[in-house]
Write a protein that holds these residues in place. Structure first.
Motif, mmCIF file in Angstrom:
data_model
loop_
_atom_site.group_PDB
_atom_site.id
_atom_site.type_symbol
_atom_site.label_atom_id
_atom_site.label_comp_id
_atom_site.label_asym_id
_atom_site.label_seq_id
_atom_site.Cartn_x
_atom_site.Cartn_y
_atom_site.Cartn_z
ATOM 1 N N TYR A 218 0.812 -1.296 -0.034
ATOM 2 C CA TYR A 218 0.102 0.183 -0.204
ATOM 3 C C TYR A 218 0.983 1.066 0.104
ATOM 4 N N ALA A 219 0.719 2.237 -1.167
ATOM 5 C CA ALA A 219 1.737 3.171 -1.102
ATOM 6 C C ALA A 219 0.887 4.519 -1.128
ATOM 7 N N PHE A 220 1.385 5.706 -0.606
ATOM 8 C CA PHE A 220 0.789 6.896 -0.362
ATOM 9 C C PHE A 220 1.766 7.864 -0.255
ATOM 10 N N SER A 221 1.450 9.203 -0.567
ATOM 11 C CA SER A 221 2.167 10.468 -0.338
ATOM 12 C C SER A 221 1.716 11.318 0.770
ATOM 13 N N GLY A 222 2.986 11.908 1.412
ATOM 14 C CA GLY A 222 2.793 12.895 2.526
ATOM 15 C C GLY A 222 2.064 14.270 1.950
ATOM 16 N N HIS A 223 2.505 14.680 1.021
ATOM 17 C CA HIS A 223 2.059 15.974 0.521
ATOM 18 C C HIS A 223 0.525 16.126 0.212
ATOM 19 N N LYS A 224 -0.100 15.129 0.115
ATOM 20 C CA LYS A 224 -1.430 15.053 -0.295
ATOM 21 C C LYS A 224 -2.275 15.084 1.167
ATOM 22 N N MET A 225 -1.625 14.598 2.367
ATOM 23 C CA MET A 225 -2.404 14.773 3.575
ATOM 24 C C MET A 225 -2.053 15.975 4.498
ATOM 25 N N GLY A 226 -1.198 17.015 4.089
ATOM 26 C CA GLY A 226 -0.945 18.207 4.902
ATOM 27 C C GLY A 226 0.607 17.987 5.146
ATOM 28 N N GLY A 227 1.232 17.031 4.808
ATOM 29 C CA GLY A 227 2.522 17.015 4.954
ATOM 30 C C GLY A 227 3.497 17.509 3.996
ATOM 31 N N PRO A 228 4.892 17.508 4.174
ATOM 32 C CA PRO A 228 5.561 18.103 3.183
ATOM 33 C C PRO A 228 5.708 17.485 1.908
ATOM 34 N N THR A 229 6.127 18.172 0.796
ATOM 35 C CA THR A 229 6.632 17.539 -0.365
ATOM 36 C C THR A 229 7.806 16.493 -0.076
ATOM 37 N N GLY A 230 7.852 15.721 -1.164
ATOM 38 C CA GLY A 230 8.963 14.774 -1.191
ATOM 39 C C GLY A 230 9.121 13.590 -0.020
ATOM 40 N N ILE A 231 8.131 13.309 0.622
ATOM 41 C CA ILE A 231 7.919 12.283 1.463
ATOM 42 C C ILE A 231 6.686 11.359 1.348
ATOM 43 N N GLY A 232 6.890 10.028 1.125
ATOM 44 C CA GLY A 232 5.941 9.059 0.798
ATOM 45 C C GLY A 232 6.372 7.606 1.621
ATOM 46 N N VAL A 233 5.224 6.905 1.581
ATOM 47 C CA VAL A 233 5.357 5.683 2.475
ATOM 48 C C VAL A 233 4.938 4.458 1.618
ATOM 49 N N LEU A 234 5.559 3.335 1.693
ATOM 50 C CA LEU A 234 5.295 2.223 1.086
ATOM 51 C C LEU A 234 5.214 1.122 2.342
ATOM 52 N N TYR A 235 3.929 0.650 2.462
ATOM 53 C CA TYR A 235 3.604 -0.484 3.196
ATOM 54 C C TYR A 235 3.819 -1.617 2.754
ATOM 55 N N GLY A 236 4.402 -2.710 3.460
ATOM 56 C CA GLY A 236 4.422 -4.063 2.817
ATOM 57 C C GLY A 236 4.307 -5.244 3.658
ATOM 58 N N ARG A 237 3.582 -6.266 3.213
ATOM 59 C CA ARG A 237 3.753 -7.403 4.090
ATOM 60 C C ARG A 237 4.934 -7.874 4.453
ATOM 61 N N LYS A 238 5.263 -8.084 5.620
ATOM 62 C CA LYS A 238 6.854 -8.394 6.278
ATOM 63 C C LYS A 238 7.277 -9.420 5.422
ATOM 64 N N SER A 239 6.438 -10.656 5.290
ATOM 65 C CA SER A 239 7.071 -11.915 4.614
ATOM 66 C C SER A 239 7.817 -11.465 3.177
ATOM 67 N N LEU A 240 6.925 -10.615 2.671
ATOM 68 C CA LEU A 240 7.153 -10.273 1.211
ATOM 69 C C LEU A 240 8.537 -9.377 1.045
#
Length: 407
Positions: A218-240
């Protein structure tokens, strides 16, 4: 929600543009930043600017604590099982590219299939096109309903035993449609496939629980949620994640380095090569604090009300076509008859109203809609019905202006 009080926390909204109060209706592209986010980033640079993880001095320890503290805030925000499943990067685009390059290249073979929809943002389309080309896989597309929505039934028709990856957006950045992610994940897993979700337009606007959704990435971006530009997140299943190779190499992500071979740190750090986006992560943590104080459920309800109000107001404008279903998030995409969307946006800007115009990084969807481009208004927690009234009145003046021009 006390929208007036919320607006007061966004310094940029207190200004005039072209002699009129700013009406900002482009949050799907990037959101504005509350004061506490601006102050958090400023505080880092003014008081404890330092690199993370490597140093043992006081500033380095402070920076590391805040950086890793932000990771924990993200984990809790999306209810991930472990902060080790939270990878910081530059944004949604980078997150999806990481999965396509690392997981995709390791698991895709000749004849395998990747299932997508025609409404995907280019960031959740082009990486899979390239992965398919590199590995001999094929792309398949889920049939959209007439209003642009995705149904579990149509997903089931597209997914087969050849499917290895299903990549979909949670919320369309053009139509505001919400995909049934939990159902899609179940269908993918029934066929031994994984699901990758573009959450750029969902995480800022609604409660997201990655465990309940049972997603793999699951991927998303900080700048679309009130956060700074240039920061994002990738969540992944740990085993993968544990069995994936990093895609960027260098400092920070290594365990041992020899002259001819090296080993990597454990996840998530093996995916964060080089000096990370420290200030951005700290700012994102502050944005999460801000959103939690207001409440994601309240934000989602507010935006839904704005969407319904906007649909009513804009539908009353003669010659204006709105695309997408009646049930939607706070995204309103439309065209004014015989007026190019760029001209619409230009006239509205002259009155201080900021909207988007173009193909919105979704050219296949534009083709599906049988248009070259559209205008788009997108709402967030700081917007009000007065903003929508200003938009509707502005669109009436657009029609009047171009009616006079071509009369």
């Amino acid at each position: 929600m006390d929208v007036k009080a919320i607006r007061e926390q966004f310094p940029i909204l207190q200004q005039e543009v072209n002699g009129s109060p700013l009406v900002y209706l482009d949050s799907a592209a990037t959101s504005q930043k509350p004061l506490q986010v601006i102050e958090a980033v400023n505080d880092y640079y003014r008081r404890y600017n330092s690199n993370v993880h490597r140093g043992v001095h006081t500033l380095g320890s402070m920076a590391t604590d805040e950086y890793e503290g932000a990771r924990e805030k993200v984990r809790a925000f999306i209810n991930a099982p472990s902060s080790q499943q939270i990878i910081f990067n530059r944004g949604t685009t980078v997150g999806i590219n990481t999965v396509a390059s690392s997981y995709g290249d390791a698991h895709l073979q000749e004849g395998d299939e990747i299932v997508l929809t025609e409404k995907e943002h280019h960031s959740n389309l082009i990486p899979w096109q390239q992965a398919a080309k590199r590995n001999g896989a094929h792309l398949r597309y889920v049939e959209l309903e007439a209003d642009g929505t995705v149904t579990a039934e149509n997903v089931r028709k597209a997914v087969s035993e050849k499917t290895k990856i299903v990549a979909v957006s949670h919320v369309s950045n053009v139509l505001g449609t919400v995909d049934p992610i939990k159902d899609i994940a179940a269908i993918a897993h029934e066929h031994g496939a994984i699901i990758v979700v573009d959450g750029a337009q969902s995480v800022p606007h609604m409660t997201v629980d990655v465990q309940d959704l049972d997603v793999d990435f699951y991927a998303f971006s900080g700048h679309k949620m009130g956060g700074p530009t240039g920061i994002g997140v990738l969540y992944g299943r740990k085993s993968l994640l544990e069995n994936m190779e990093p895609v960027e190499f260098g400092g920070e992500m290594i365990d041992f380095v020899g002259l001819y071979d090296s080993t990597w740190k454990e996840t998530p750090w093996k995916f964060e090569g080089g000096t990370p986006i420290i200030a951005g992560a700290i700012g994102l943590g502050a944005a999460i604090d801000f959103l939690k104080e207001i409440g994601l459920d309240d934000i989602a309800a507010h935006e839904k009300e704005l969407g319904q109000y906007a649909l009513k107001q804009l539908s009353a404008v003669d010659g204006l076509e709105v695309y997408g279903p009646k049930e939607r998030t706070g995204i309103m995409t439309f065209n004014v008859q015989d007026v190019h969307p760029h001209d619409v946006a230009t006239v509205l800007d002259a009155e201080g109203i900021a909207v988007r115009a173009g193909h919105h990084c979704a050219q296949p969807l534009m083709k599906w809609l049988d248009v070259a481009s559209t205008a788009r208004a997108s709402f967030y927690l700081y917007n009000s019905t007065e903003d929508i009234d200003a938009l509707a009145e502005g669109l009436i003046r657009v029609k009047e202006y171009f009616g006079d021009v071509f009369a």
